[in-house]
Structure formats: C-alpha cells, structure tokens
Design an enzyme around this catalytic site. Structure first.
Site, PDB file in Angstrom:
ATOM      1  N   GLU A  11       0.224  -0.194   1.236  1.00 49.42           N
ATOM      2  CA  GLU A  11      -0.282  -1.417   1.860  1.00 49.42           C
ATOM      3  C   GLU A  11      -1.726  -1.243   2.305  1.00 49.42           C
ATOM      4  O   GLU A  11      -2.538  -2.159   2.167  1.00 49.42           O
ATOM      5  CB  GLU A  11       0.575  -1.856   3.041  1.00 49.42           C
ATOM      6  CG  GLU A  11       0.064  -3.144   3.641  1.00 49.42           C
ATOM      7  CD  GLU A  11       1.110  -3.986   4.339  1.00 49.42           C
ATOM      8  OE1 GLU A  11       0.709  -5.038   4.856  1.00 49.42           O
ATOM      9  OE2 GLU A  11       2.279  -3.599   4.376  1.00 49.42           O
ATOM     10  N   SER A  12      -2.067  -0.082   2.806  1.00 49.45           N
ATOM     11  CA  SER A  12      -3.449   0.173   3.230  1.00 49.45           C
ATOM     12  C   SER A  12      -4.418   0.043   2.059  1.00 49.45           C
ATOM     13  O   SER A  12      -5.467  -0.606   2.176  1.00 49.45           O
ATOM     14  CB  SER A  12      -3.562   1.569   3.845  1.00 49.45           C
ATOM     15  OG  SER A  12      -2.774   1.674   5.003  1.00 49.45           O
TER      16      SER A  12
END
Length: 138
Positions: free
Chosen positions: A61-62
């Site tokens: 997600e980062s």
C-alpha cells in the site's frame, strides 16, 4: 527530475511514518514504476518466524499510494487508498523484499496499481492490487 533527486523526494516522505518504522526505502523509480525495499527481520515476523502478511500489505500500500501521488504531480490533489487485495504465494524468513508498483489505470479520479513483491532472487512473494482515489485538497 533525475532518478536520484526523485528517490530523495520519495524517501523524505517516510520520516515519522509507518514506512520509517518498517524501514521501507525507495530504491528505484522510472517513467512508469516505483520500487521500494523492506528488510525481513524478526521485527516484521509473525509468530511462525516468517514475514507477516500485514507488513507485506503495508509495504504494498505504501508503494502503490506513493506511486499515485508521485506520478500525479499535482499539489492541489491528495491520494488515498480505497481498496487493497493481496495474495501471499511464498514465505520469507530473512533478507529483503522488493515491491514494484506499475500502473494498470491512471484516470482522473481513480488509479489502479499492480504491486509485485519479490525477494532478492526475483521469487514472487506476494501480488497486490491497490485502488486509489484522487481528491482535491481541502
């Protein structure tokens, strides 16, 4: 912006965040991708001594969210993840994993990214799909 300057900007976003806690570091950027690495140590293990799926998801997600924001290059917009789907296909006990985000779709209001997470030998560890929404800053 050249590659090194881009990596400096990307890594500056990590200060005082979960990315700093997980020691995520952006290591490559191109015209259509961003890659980050994360060490696999007991700090990111689950009780069986292997890489925790949540840490892997946080890495995915980062990188996917950062890719949307970085390639959008609009200071009047913000990006938020709205859906994350991840399949873990191989375990990892030590070393590093590398997450590369590549765009599947970059629309005006939504972005869809594929994030492949591999080990040092390019073995697939996890495969992720992330959808981001692009919003006006308020």
């Amino acid at each position: 912006m050249n590659k090194q300057a881009s990596l400096t900007v990307l890594n500056s976003y990590n200060k005082n965040t979960l990315m700093e806690t997980l020691e995520i570091e952006f290591v490559d950027v191109g015209d259509d991708f961003i890659t980050a690495k994360m060490p696999v140590t007991p700090k990111v293990h689950q009780p069986y001594g292997i890489l925790h799926g949540g840490a892997t998801a946080a890495l995915a997600e980062s990188v996917g969210s950062c890719a949307s924001a970085f390639f959008l290059r609009d200071s009047n917009k913000i990006v938020k993840g709205i859906e994350l789907s991840i399949n873990h296909v191989k375990s990892k006990r030590e070393g590093h994993v590398f997450a590369t985000a590549k765009a599947i779709h970059k629309g005006r209001t939504t972005h869809l990214w594929e994030v492949r997470i591999v080990d040092e030998d390019d073995n697939l560890i996890s495969l992720c799909k992330i959808t981001n929404i692009v919003l006006n800053k308020q």
